[in-house]
Design an enzyme around this catalytic site. Structure first.
Site, PDB file in Angstrom:
ATOM      1  N   TRP A   1     -15.510  57.087 -20.324  1.00  0.00           N
ATOM      2  CA  TRP A   1     -16.777  56.781 -19.641  1.00  0.00           C
ATOM      3  C   TRP A   1     -17.955  57.339 -20.446  1.00  0.00           C
ATOM      4  O   TRP A   1     -18.968  56.681 -20.631  1.00  0.00           O
ATOM      5  CB  TRP A   1     -16.741  57.358 -18.223  1.00  0.00           C
ATOM      6  CG  TRP A   1     -18.022  57.256 -17.468  1.00  0.00           C
ATOM      7  CD1 TRP A   1     -18.899  58.270 -17.212  1.00  0.00           C
ATOM      8  CD2 TRP A   1     -18.578  56.095 -16.842  1.00  0.00           C
ATOM      9  NE1 TRP A   1     -19.965  57.805 -16.478  1.00  0.00           N
ATOM     10  CE2 TRP A   1     -19.786  56.470 -16.237  1.00  0.00           C
ATOM     11  CE3 TRP A   1     -18.163  54.772 -16.737  1.00  0.00           C
ATOM     12  CZ2 TRP A   1     -20.595  55.575 -15.543  1.00  0.00           C
ATOM     13  CZ3 TRP A   1     -18.966  53.875 -16.042  1.00  0.00           C
ATOM     14  CH2 TRP A   1     -20.160  54.283 -15.459  1.00  0.00           C
ATOM     15  N   TRP A   2     -17.798  58.564 -20.918  1.00  0.00           N
ATOM     16  CA  TRP A   2     -18.871  59.182 -21.706  1.00  0.00           C
ATOM     17  C   TRP A   2     -19.153  58.404 -22.984  1.00  0.00           C
ATOM     18  O   TRP A   2     -20.299  58.351 -23.430  1.00  0.00           O
ATOM     19  CB  TRP A   2     -18.532  60.629 -22.024  1.00  0.00           C
ATOM     20  CG  TRP A   2     -18.576  61.547 -20.833  1.00  0.00           C
ATOM     21  CD1 TRP A   2     -19.138  61.308 -19.600  1.00  0.00           C
ATOM     22  CD2 TRP A   2     -18.030  62.861 -20.751  1.00  0.00           C
ATOM     23  NE1 TRP A   2     -18.970  62.386 -18.772  1.00  0.00           N
ATOM     24  CE2 TRP A   2     -18.291  63.356 -19.457  1.00  0.00           C
ATOM     25  CE3 TRP A   2     -17.334  63.659 -21.648  1.00  0.00           C
ATOM     26  CZ2 TRP A   2     -17.891  64.619 -19.046  1.00  0.00           C
ATOM     27  CZ3 TRP A   2     -16.936  64.924 -21.246  1.00  0.00           C
ATOM     28  CH2 TRP A   2     -17.222  65.392 -19.950  1.00  0.00           C
TER      29      TRP A   2
ATOM     30  N   TYR B   1     -27.781  51.408 -18.587  1.00  0.00           N
ATOM     31  CA  TYR B   1     -27.405  52.610 -17.851  1.00  0.00           C
ATOM     32  C   TYR B   1     -27.375  52.337 -16.341  1.00  0.00           C
ATOM     33  O   TYR B   1     -26.451  52.758 -15.646  1.00  0.00           O
ATOM     34  CB  TYR B   1     -28.388  53.736 -18.173  1.00  0.00           C
ATOM     35  CG  TYR B   1     -27.885  55.097 -17.814  1.00  0.00           C
ATOM     36  CD1 TYR B   1     -26.997  55.776 -18.638  1.00  0.00           C
ATOM     37  CD2 TYR B   1     -28.299  55.728 -16.643  1.00  0.00           C
ATOM     38  CE1 TYR B   1     -26.534  57.042 -18.315  1.00  0.00           C
ATOM     39  CE2 TYR B   1     -27.838  56.987 -16.315  1.00  0.00           C
ATOM     40  CZ  TYR B   1     -26.960  57.637 -17.153  1.00  0.00           C
ATOM     41  OH  TYR B   1     -26.497  58.892 -16.824  1.00  0.00           O
TER      42      TYR B   1
ATOM     43  N   HIS C   1     -24.016  52.478 -13.866  1.00  0.00           N
ATOM     44  CA  HIS C   1     -23.955  53.351 -12.698  1.00  0.00           C
ATOM     45  C   HIS C   1     -23.956  52.594 -11.369  1.00  0.00           C
ATOM     46  O   HIS C   1     -23.713  53.187 -10.325  1.00  0.00           O
ATOM     47  CB  HIS C   1     -25.056  54.401 -12.780  1.00  0.00           C
ATOM     48  CG  HIS C   1     -24.709  55.450 -13.788  1.00  0.00           C
ATOM     49  ND1 HIS C   1     -24.915  55.262 -15.137  1.00  0.00           N
ATOM     50  CD2 HIS C   1     -24.116  56.650 -13.647  1.00  0.00           C
ATOM     51  CE1 HIS C   1     -24.477  56.321 -15.784  1.00  0.00           C
ATOM     52  NE2 HIS C   1     -23.979  57.176 -14.915  1.00  0.00           N
TER      53      HIS C   1
END
Length: 109
Positions: free
Chosen positions: A79-80, A18, A22
């Site tokens: 993206w999700w 994650y 990001h």
């Protein structure tokens, strides 16, 4: 301007993934957020509880329409599919929510 706070869990074994995602958010996702009047967006991690706290400022006049535009965007939806497996929605969230909204109980400039 509206201040928005949201919370979701994160799988402990996916925290590194994650963070990496990001560190390099896709430009098309950032552009869609900007086009939908989302500004000053931050995500914070709390360990060892493994919670993500999202904060952003909404500068538009039709929140529902702007959020629908984000949800309809093909690149954001892609993206999700990469980010969602890292996340653990809270059991207390309302029907249809992924990130659970939080009420602001204090603010000072």
């Amino acid at each position: 301007m509206q201040r928005m706070g949201t919370v979701i869990g994160i799988a402990p074994d996916r925290i590194a993934d994650y963070k990496k995602l990001h560190a390099e958010v896709w430009p098309s996702v950032l552009a869609r957020l900007a086009a939908s009047n989302v500004r000053n967006y931050s995500i914070f991690l709390r360990e060892p509880e493994n919670l993500l706290f999202g904060y952003f400022e909404y500068h538009g006049t039709d929140y529902a329409a702007d959020m629908a535009a984000i949800a309809a965007d093909p690149e954001t939806r892609r993206w999700w599919t990469v980010c969602d497996p890292c996340q653990i929605p809270l059991p207390s969230r309302a029907e249809g929510e992924h990130w659970a909204p939080m009420a602001c109980v204090f603010h000072v400039d």
